[in-house]
Motif scaffolding. Structure first.
Motif, PDB file in Angstrom:
ATOM      1  N   VAL A 169      39.907 -35.164  23.850  1.00  0.00           N
ATOM      2  CA  VAL A 169      39.913 -36.590  23.526  1.00  0.00           C
ATOM      3  C   VAL A 169      38.501 -36.920  23.073  1.00  0.00           C
ATOM      4  CG1 VAL A 169      40.108 -38.941  24.429  1.00  0.00           C
ATOM      5  CG2 VAL A 169      41.699 -37.189  25.200  1.00  0.00           C
ATOM      6  N   LEU A 170      38.403 -37.714  22.023  1.00  0.00           N
ATOM      7  CA  LEU A 170      37.093 -38.092  21.493  1.00  0.00           C
ATOM      8  C   LEU A 170      36.916 -39.593  21.685  1.00  0.00           C
ATOM      9  CD1 LEU A 170      34.525 -37.275  19.991  1.00  0.00           C
ATOM     10  CD2 LEU A 170      35.789 -37.511  17.859  1.00  0.00           C
ATOM     11  N   ARG A 171      35.809 -39.969  22.309  1.00  0.00           N
ATOM     12  CA  ARG A 171      35.531 -41.384  22.547  1.00  0.00           C
ATOM     13  C   ARG A 171      34.201 -41.747  21.894  1.00  0.00           C
ATOM     14  NH1 ARG A 171      39.262 -43.345  25.876  1.00  0.00           N
ATOM     15  NH2 ARG A 171      40.286 -41.927  27.322  1.00  0.00           N
ATOM     16  N   GLY A 172      34.202 -42.921  21.291  1.00  0.00           N
ATOM     17  CA  GLY A 172      32.998 -43.436  20.661  1.00  0.00           C
ATOM     18  C   GLY A 172      32.828 -44.896  21.019  1.00  0.00           C
ATOM     19  N   ARG A 173      31.658 -45.417  20.747  1.00  0.00           N
ATOM     20  CA  ARG A 173      31.398 -46.809  21.089  1.00  0.00           C
ATOM     21  C   ARG A 173      30.373 -47.442  20.164  1.00  0.00           C
ATOM     22  NH1 ARG A 173      26.114 -46.322  21.389  1.00  0.00           N
ATOM     23  NH2 ARG A 173      25.342 -44.797  22.833  1.00  0.00           N
ATOM     24  N   GLY A 174      30.524 -48.754  20.058  1.00  0.00           N
ATOM     25  CA  GLY A 174      29.489 -49.538  19.412  1.00  0.00           C
ATOM     26  C   GLY A 174      29.636 -49.763  17.922  1.00  0.00           C
ATOM     27  N   TRP A 175      30.766 -49.354  17.318  1.00  0.00           N
ATOM     28  CA  TRP A 175      30.891 -49.551  15.872  1.00  0.00           C
ATOM     29  C   TRP A 175      30.967 -51.044  15.559  1.00  0.00           C
ATOM     30  CZ3 TRP A 175      35.219 -51.972  13.984  1.00  0.00           C
ATOM     31  CH2 TRP A 175      36.301 -52.069  14.857  1.00  0.00           C
ATOM     32  N   LEU A 176      30.551 -51.374  14.353  1.00  0.00           N
ATOM     33  CA  LEU A 176      30.512 -52.766  13.905  1.00  0.00           C
ATOM     34  C   LEU A 176      31.510 -52.979  12.765  1.00  0.00           C
ATOM     35  CD1 LEU A 176      26.645 -53.023  13.905  1.00  0.00           C
ATOM     36  CD2 LEU A 176      28.184 -54.138  15.528  1.00  0.00           C
ATOM     37  N   PHE A 177      32.189 -54.109  12.796  1.00  0.00           N
ATOM     38  CA  PHE A 177      33.197 -54.402  11.778  1.00  0.00           C
ATOM     39  C   PHE A 177      32.615 -54.396  10.371  1.00  0.00           C
ATOM     40  CE2 PHE A 177      35.639 -55.824  15.395  1.00  0.00           C
ATOM     41  CZ  PHE A 177      36.945 -55.530  15.030  1.00  0.00           C
ATOM     42  N   ASP A 178      31.357 -54.813  10.216  1.00  0.00           N
ATOM     43  CA  ASP A 178      30.804 -54.868   8.861  1.00  0.00           C
ATOM     44  C   ASP A 178      30.501 -53.484   8.279  1.00  0.00           C
ATOM     45  OD1 ASP A 178      28.494 -54.303  10.312  1.00  0.00           O
ATOM     46  OD2 ASP A 178      27.389 -56.049   9.600  1.00  0.00           O
ATOM     47  N   ALA A 179      30.648 -52.422   9.077  1.00  0.00           N
ATOM     48  CA  ALA A 179      30.491 -51.060   8.556  1.00  0.00           C
ATOM     49  C   ALA A 179      31.780 -50.575   7.893  1.00  0.00           C
ATOM     50  CB  ALA A 179      30.098 -50.104   9.679  1.00  0.00           C
TER      51      ALA A 179
ATOM     52  N   GLU B 296      29.708 -45.913  30.872  1.00  0.00           N
ATOM     53  CA  GLU B 296      30.566 -44.841  30.349  1.00  0.00           C
ATOM     54  C   GLU B 296      30.172 -44.472  28.928  1.00  0.00           C
ATOM     55  OE1 GLU B 296      34.460 -46.544  30.639  1.00  0.00           O
ATOM     56  OE2 GLU B 296      34.746 -45.873  32.705  1.00  0.00           O
ATOM     57  N   ALA B 297      29.721 -45.460  28.176  1.00  0.00           N
ATOM     58  CA  ALA B 297      29.392 -45.252  26.775  1.00  0.00           C
ATOM     59  C   ALA B 297      28.248 -44.269  26.560  1.00  0.00           C
ATOM     60  CB  ALA B 297      29.046 -46.586  26.119  1.00  0.00           C
ATOM     61  N   LEU B 298      27.443 -44.053  27.572  1.00  0.00           N
ATOM     62  CA  LEU B 298      26.314 -43.143  27.418  1.00  0.00           C
ATOM     63  C   LEU B 298      26.758 -41.724  27.074  1.00  0.00           C
ATOM     64  CD1 LEU B 298      24.078 -44.416  30.339  1.00  0.00           C
ATOM     65  CD2 LEU B 298      23.829 -44.896  27.891  1.00  0.00           C
ATOM     66  N   GLY B 299      27.988 -41.375  27.444  1.00  0.00           N
ATOM     67  CA  GLY B 299      28.505 -40.046  27.135  1.00  0.00           C
ATOM     68  C   GLY B 299      29.419 -40.023  25.926  1.00  0.00           C
ATOM     69  N   GLN B 300      29.410 -41.084  25.137  1.00  0.00           N
ATOM     70  CA  GLN B 300      30.299 -41.184  23.984  1.00  0.00           C
ATOM     71  C   GLN B 300      29.515 -41.122  22.683  1.00  0.00           C
ATOM     72  OE1 GLN B 300      32.452 -44.831  24.630  1.00  0.00           O
ATOM     73  NE2 GLN B 300      33.509 -44.046  26.432  1.00  0.00           N
ATOM     74  N   VAL B 301      30.232 -40.970  21.588  1.00  0.00           N
ATOM     75  CA  VAL B 301      29.605 -40.928  20.270  1.00  0.00           C
ATOM     76  C   VAL B 301      29.056 -42.319  19.959  1.00  0.00           C
ATOM     77  CG1 VAL B 301      29.951 -40.508  17.808  1.00  0.00           C
ATOM     78  CG2 VAL B 301      31.237 -39.168  19.508  1.00  0.00           C
ATOM     79  N   GLY B 302      27.765 -42.414  19.763  1.00  0.00           N
ATOM     80  CA  GLY B 302      27.115 -43.689  19.446  1.00  0.00           C
ATOM     81  C   GLY B 302      27.320 -44.060  17.992  1.00  0.00           C
ATOM     82  N   LEU B 303      27.810 -45.287  17.761  1.00  0.00           N
ATOM     83  CA  LEU B 303      28.130 -45.711  16.401  1.00  0.00           C
ATOM     84  C   LEU B 303      27.469 -47.026  16.001  1.00  0.00           C
ATOM     85  CD1 LEU B 303      31.941 -44.858  16.541  1.00  0.00           C
ATOM     86  CD2 LEU B 303      30.122 -43.518  15.439  1.00  0.00           C
ATOM     87  N   THR B 304      26.685 -47.612  16.873  1.00  0.00           N
ATOM     88  CA  THR B 304      26.107 -48.924  16.584  1.00  0.00           C
ATOM     89  C   THR B 304      25.247 -48.923  15.331  1.00  0.00           C
ATOM     90  OG1 THR B 304      26.114 -49.390  18.940  1.00  0.00           O
ATOM     91  CG2 THR B 304      24.793 -50.844  17.564  1.00  0.00           C
TER      92      THR B 304
ATOM     93  N   LEU C 293      37.695 -45.578  19.837  1.00  0.00           N
ATOM     94  CA  LEU C 293      36.377 -46.098  19.476  1.00  0.00           C
ATOM     95  C   LEU C 293      36.271 -47.565  19.888  1.00  0.00           C
ATOM     96  CD1 LEU C 293      36.166 -44.623  15.843  1.00  0.00           C
ATOM     97  CD2 LEU C 293      35.371 -43.584  17.983  1.00  0.00           C
ATOM     98  N   ASP C 294      35.461 -47.836  20.903  1.00  0.00           N
ATOM     99  CA  ASP C 294      35.259 -49.202  21.356  1.00  0.00           C
ATOM    100  C   ASP C 294      34.322 -49.925  20.402  1.00  0.00           C
ATOM    101  OD1 ASP C 294      36.811 -48.725  23.619  1.00  0.00           O
ATOM    102  OD2 ASP C 294      35.069 -48.123  24.816  1.00  0.00           O
ATOM    103  N   ALA C 295      34.697 -51.146  20.047  1.00  0.00           N
ATOM    104  CA  ALA C 295      33.841 -51.963  19.182  1.00  0.00           C
ATOM    105  C   ALA C 295      32.571 -52.351  19.935  1.00  0.00           C
ATOM    106  CB  ALA C 295      34.588 -53.214  18.737  1.00  0.00           C
TER     107      ALA C 295
END
Length: 188
Positions: free
Chosen positions: A99-109, A69-77, A131-133
């Motif tokens: 609805v806006l969905r994102g994925r891959g963000w990191l806590f240290d950002a 599913e993440a392939l269609g979301q805003v990449g944040l890694t 935004l999924d971590a």
């Protein structure tokens, strides 16, 4: 080496025959998968009692469906700062369907490693943002998403999860473990 016959099983082969009833392992090597009648001699035999045997695979804990599913979301890694995350969300908002969905963000950002709804609201406040971590064990949402989900100060933490709250008990926008599963991910 000990050669072991595993017999009386339903062994998935993945080839045209699909199933076998026995296999022989010599040390660490499979030397036969097929019928027991055609198996080479073995030093020991183990009766599988009709159990199914499937090829082994290593679970790298990938959350496979969510990754798809993440392939269609805003990449944040690779967004290494809150400002970069906000820039990407703002750019994605221009084409978001409601609805806006994102994925891959990191806590240290995130400054202090504690994301808040207000941080997202600064750039996207008019529609829900989820935004999924990167580890898929938490979800960071904005105020509109909290409202859409009905999460308030009175929403209890689910067993095995937590809704992050400020000093006054108000939800901050972070949903951990089963709180993310029961609220944000169940709402897809």
């Amino acid at each position: 080496m000990t050669r072991t016959l595993y017999r009386n099983g339903r062994i998935f082969t993945g080839d045209e025959s699909r199933w076998a009833d026995s296999l022989v392992v010599d040390g660490e090597e499979f030397i036969h998968v097929g019928t027991e009648d055609s198996a080479p001699p073995a030093d020991a035999a183990i009766d599988l009692g009709g159990r199914i045997v499937l090829p082994g695979f290593t679970d790298a804990h990938t959350h496979l469906l969510m990754m798809g599913e993440a392939l269609g979301q805003v990449g944040l890694t690779d967004a290494h700062s809150l400002e970069e995350i906000q820039r990407r969300l703002l750019a994605a908002r221009r084409t978001a369907p409601g609805v806006l969905r994102g994925r891959g963000w990191l806590f240290d950002a995130i400054p202090g490693g504690e994301p808040t709804a207000a941080m997202i609201d600064e750039v996207v406040a008019d529609i829900p943002v989820y935004l999924d971590a990167n580890d898929y064990h938490s979800c960071w949402v904005n105020t509109a998403a909290l409202a859409e989900l009905g999460i308030t100060r009175d929403t209890p933490d689910p067993i095995g999860g937590r809704i992050a709250r400020d000093a006054l008990g108000e939800p901050t926008g972070m949903l951990y473990e089963t709180a993310a599963q029961l609220h944000a991910w169940a709402h897809r």
